[in-house]
Design an enzyme around this catalytic site. Structure first.
Site, PDB file in Angstrom:
ATOM      1  N   TYR A   1      -6.926 -12.506  12.771  1.00 33.65           N
ATOM      2  CA  TYR A   1      -6.262 -11.196  12.808  1.00 33.65           C
ATOM      3  C   TYR A   1      -5.619 -10.982  14.193  1.00 33.65           C
ATOM      4  O   TYR A   1      -4.567 -10.377  14.325  1.00 33.65           O
ATOM      5  CB  TYR A   1      -7.242 -10.079  12.452  1.00 33.65           C
ATOM      6  CG  TYR A   1      -6.565  -8.809  11.998  1.00 33.65           C
ATOM      7  CD1 TYR A   1      -5.746  -8.800  10.873  1.00 33.65           C
ATOM      8  CD2 TYR A   1      -6.718  -7.612  12.697  1.00 33.65           C
ATOM      9  CE1 TYR A   1      -5.107  -7.640  10.459  1.00 33.65           C
ATOM     10  CE2 TYR A   1      -6.091  -6.451  12.293  1.00 33.65           C
ATOM     11  CZ  TYR A   1      -5.291  -6.471  11.169  1.00 33.65           C
ATOM     12  OH  TYR A   1      -4.660  -5.317  10.769  1.00 33.65           O
TER      13      TYR A   1
ATOM     14  N   ILE B   1       0.851  -1.200   0.000  1.00 32.99           N
ATOM     15  CA  ILE B   1       0.000   0.000   0.000  1.00 32.99           C
ATOM     16  C   ILE B   1       0.886   1.249   0.000  1.00 32.99           C
ATOM     17  O   ILE B   1       0.601   2.227  -0.692  1.00 32.99           O
ATOM     18  CB  ILE B   1      -0.949  -0.003   1.222  1.00 32.99           C
ATOM     19  CG1 ILE B   1      -1.903  -1.208   1.160  1.00 32.99           C
ATOM     20  CG2 ILE B   1      -1.746   1.296   1.290  1.00 32.99           C
ATOM     21  CD1 ILE B   1      -2.748  -1.432   2.418  1.00 32.99           C
TER      22      ILE B   1
ATOM     23  N   LEU C   1       1.627  -8.641   0.732  1.00 32.56           N
ATOM     24  CA  LEU C   1       2.501  -9.568   1.455  1.00 32.56           C
ATOM     25  C   LEU C   1       2.049  -9.735   2.909  1.00 32.56           C
ATOM     26  O   LEU C   1       1.930 -10.854   3.422  1.00 32.56           O
ATOM     27  CB  LEU C   1       3.936  -9.035   1.404  1.00 32.56           C
ATOM     28  CG  LEU C   1       5.038  -9.914   1.967  1.00 32.56           C
ATOM     29  CD1 LEU C   1       5.184 -11.164   1.106  1.00 32.56           C
ATOM     30  CD2 LEU C   1       6.370  -9.152   1.988  1.00 32.56           C
TER      31      LEU C   1
ATOM     32  N   LYS D   1      -3.459  -2.744  16.240  1.00 33.35           N
ATOM     33  CA  LYS D   1      -4.101  -1.652  15.487  1.00 33.35           C
ATOM     34  C   LYS D   1      -4.946  -0.772  16.413  1.00 33.35           C
ATOM     35  O   LYS D   1      -5.043   0.437  16.215  1.00 33.35           O
ATOM     36  CB  LYS D   1      -4.956  -2.211  14.349  1.00 33.35           C
ATOM     37  CG  LYS D   1      -4.161  -2.878  13.219  1.00 33.35           C
ATOM     38  CD  LYS D   1      -3.108  -1.964  12.602  1.00 33.35           C
ATOM     39  CE  LYS D   1      -2.535  -2.543  11.324  1.00 33.35           C
ATOM     40  NZ  LYS D   1      -1.349  -1.790  10.838  1.00 33.35           N
TER      41      LYS D   1
HETATM   42  N1  LIG Z   1      -3.433  -5.353   3.146  1.00 33.15           N
HETATM   43  C1  LIG Z   1      -4.495  -5.066   3.900  1.00 33.15           C
HETATM   44  O1  LIG Z   1      -5.551  -5.680   3.761  1.00 33.15           O
HETATM   45  C2  LIG Z   1      -4.419  -3.952   4.900  1.00 33.15           C
HETATM   46  C3  LIG Z   1      -5.605  -3.362   5.363  1.00 33.15           C
HETATM   47  C4  LIG Z   1      -5.540  -2.353   6.297  1.00 33.15           C
HETATM   48  C5  LIG Z   1      -4.303  -1.919   6.782  1.00 33.15           C
HETATM   49  N2  LIG Z   1      -3.154  -2.520   6.322  1.00 33.15           N
HETATM   50  C6  LIG Z   1      -1.878  -2.037   6.853  1.00 33.15           C
HETATM   51  O2  LIG Z   1      -1.164  -1.402   5.815  1.00 33.15           O
HETATM   52  C7  LIG Z   1       0.222  -1.399   6.172  1.00 33.15           C
HETATM   53  C8  LIG Z   1       1.039  -1.869   4.977  1.00 33.15           C
HETATM   54  O3  LIG Z   1       0.779  -3.241   4.747  1.00 33.15           O
HETATM   55  P1  LIG Z   1       0.575  -3.900   3.313  1.00 33.15           P
HETATM   56  O4  LIG Z   1      -0.728  -4.619   3.345  1.00 33.15           O
HETATM   57  O5  LIG Z   1       0.825  -2.902   2.246  1.00 33.15           O
HETATM   58  O6  LIG Z   1       1.664  -5.070   3.302  1.00 33.15           O
HETATM   59  P2  LIG Z   1       3.270  -5.047   3.066  1.00 33.15           P
HETATM   60  O7  LIG Z   1       3.717  -6.404   3.477  1.00 33.15           O
HETATM   61  O8  LIG Z   1       3.558  -4.623   1.683  1.00 33.15           O
HETATM   62  O9  LIG Z   1       3.800  -3.952   4.081  1.00 33.15           O
HETATM   63  C9  LIG Z   1       4.168  -4.226   5.427  1.00 33.15           C
HETATM   64  C10 LIG Z   1       5.554  -3.669   5.595  1.00 33.15           C
HETATM   65  O10 LIG Z   1       6.001  -3.770   6.950  1.00 33.15           O
HETATM   66  C11 LIG Z   1       7.402  -3.884   6.868  1.00 33.15           C
HETATM   67  N3  LIG Z   1       8.018  -4.319   8.123  1.00 33.15           N
HETATM   68  C12 LIG Z   1       7.787  -5.456   8.830  1.00 33.15           C
HETATM   69  N4  LIG Z   1       8.640  -5.517   9.882  1.00 33.15           N
HETATM   70  C13 LIG Z   1       9.417  -4.391   9.824  1.00 33.15           C
HETATM   71  C14 LIG Z   1      10.484  -3.884  10.616  1.00 33.15           C
HETATM   72  N5  LIG Z   1      10.935  -4.528  11.703  1.00 33.15           N
HETATM   73  N6  LIG Z   1      11.041  -2.702  10.245  1.00 33.15           N
HETATM   74  C15 LIG Z   1      10.606  -2.021   9.173  1.00 33.15           C
HETATM   75  N7  LIG Z   1       9.595  -2.445   8.380  1.00 33.15           N
HETATM   76  C16 LIG Z   1       9.013  -3.629   8.714  1.00 33.15           C
HETATM   77  C17 LIG Z   1       7.606  -4.913   5.758  1.00 33.15           C
HETATM   78  O11 LIG Z   1       8.929  -4.878   5.278  1.00 33.15           O
HETATM   79  C18 LIG Z   1       6.600  -4.413   4.732  1.00 33.15           C
HETATM   80  O12 LIG Z   1       7.228  -3.497   3.857  1.00 33.15           O
HETATM   81  C19 LIG Z   1       0.353  -2.272   7.414  1.00 33.15           C
HETATM   82  O13 LIG Z   1       0.340  -1.453   8.564  1.00 33.15           O
HETATM   83  C20 LIG Z   1      -0.928  -3.091   7.360  1.00 33.15           C
HETATM   84  O14 LIG Z   1      -1.300  -3.568   8.633  1.00 33.15           O
HETATM   85  C21 LIG Z   1      -3.188  -3.503   5.386  1.00 33.15           C
END
Ligand SMILES: NC(=O)c1ccc[n+]([C@@H]2O[C@H](COP(=O)([O-])OP(=O)(O)OC[C@H]3O[C@@H](n4cnc5c(N)ncnc54)[C@H](O)[C@@H]3O)[C@@H](O)[C@H]2O)c1
Length: 260
Positions: free
Chosen positions: A160, A23, A199, A167
């Site tokens: 979750y 995202i 991911l 969260k």
């Molecule tokens: N995908 C969904 O359905 C969804 C919905 C709502 C919110 N989110 C939130 O959006 C955000 C981005 O997630 P995404 O879905 O794009 O997946 P993503 O896996 O692309 O992003 C998660 C990121 O967290 C990073 N990360 C994990 N441990 C880390 C550390 N120790 N130091 C630095 N970075 C670290 C990973 O490298 C990754 O880039 C997250 O907070 C996720 O909870 C996702």
């Protein structure tokens, strides 16, 4: 009147890009298209090449390491940003992690260590990074901070688990940070995104059945994609949202409004 969606001349930090589905990568692309110059981070050597490849699509990016669980790396990142940008206008936080065990077993089995790691990486990191970049934003007369959350903070979604607890704490942190930093004209908000296949999402057992629920029940009868979250992010980062802080904006095709 100037374009409220323009980020021309602004400098931004984006934490959380892992690959092209992230995202935060959609937000990075939208922010770059709006005129911003960006810094992207990678948490480990394993992800460095991915992030560098994506960053190469941006104009004059800064790429720096930052494992958000390390205070030293957060401090080094802030020093790099100061040297490269001489300040900071916005920061997008998209780091989240919980050990796989915690996302596939009943919540009651959550381990102390799994709880600690999930809350450290997914929640405390917003506080630690915000503290590190706030002085850079003060140099610019203010700034905008944005994190990403999920409705699993308020309601139970199978598997979750501890991420929902993280969260909930993240959303509360948004309000406390907004209160602390508002007098410095630094705004802090979150987008609560609908479920998107990324991911991080792949780590949650049974995730695809959640996607179908959005198609069946959300008012718009569909899920959302990364670009839709990014469009709202640009609004929150920019001048258009200059009076918005401490807010959790739902970008979920209206799913949150439904009872059943
Ligand atoms: N995908 C969904 O359905 C969804 C919905 C709502 C919110 N989110 C939130 O959006 C955000 C981005 O997630 P995404 O879905 O794009 O997946 P993503 O896996 O692309 O992003 C998660 C990121 O967290 C990073 N990360 C994990 N441990 C880390 C550390 N120790 N130091 C630095 N970075 C670290 C990973 O490298 C990754 O880039 C997250 O907070 C996720 O909870 C996702």
């Amino acid at each position: 009147m100037s374009d409220p969606t323009s980020l021309t001349g602004k400098h931004g930090l984006i934490v959380g890009v892992a690959n092209k589905r992230s995202i935060t990568w959609a937000i990075a692309q939208a922010a770059a298209a709006a005129g911003a110059r960006l810094a992207l981070t990678y948490p480990s050597q394993r992800l460095e090449e991915n992030v560098r490849e994506l960053a190469a699509k941006l104009e004059n990016p800064v790429v720096a390491p930052c494992d958000v669980a390390s205070d030293e790396q957060i401090a080094a990142l802030a020093a790099t940003l100061d040297a490269e940008f001489g300040g900071l206008d916005f920061f997008v936080h998209g780091a989240a992690f919980a050990p796989p065990f915690e996302l596939s077993n009943p919540f009651v089995q959550t381990t102390r260590e799994g709880f600690r790691i999930a809350l450290d990486v997914s929640t405390y990191s917003l506080v630690g990074l915000t503290r590190a970049v706030a002085p850079l934003m003060e140099k610019r007369g203010g700034g905008s901070i944005l994190t990403l959350t999920y409705i699993g903070s308020q309601r139970v979604f199978t598997n979750y688990n501890v991420m929902g607890v993280a969260k909930a704490a993240l959303e509360s942190s948004v309000r406390y940070l907004a209160s602390d930093l508002g007098p410095k004209n630094i705004r802090v908000n979150a987008i609560s995104a609908g479920a998107i296949k990324t991911l991080a999402a792949a780590g949650i057992s049974g995730f695809s059945s959640i996607l179908q629920v959005y198609r069946d029940r959300a008012p718009l009868r569909r899920g959302v994609d990364q670009s839709e979250v990014a469009d709202t992010a640009i609004f929150l980062l920019g001048k258009g949202a200059r009076a918005v802080t401490g807010e959790i904006v739902m970008v979920d095709a209206g799913y949150h409004a439904m009872g059943l």
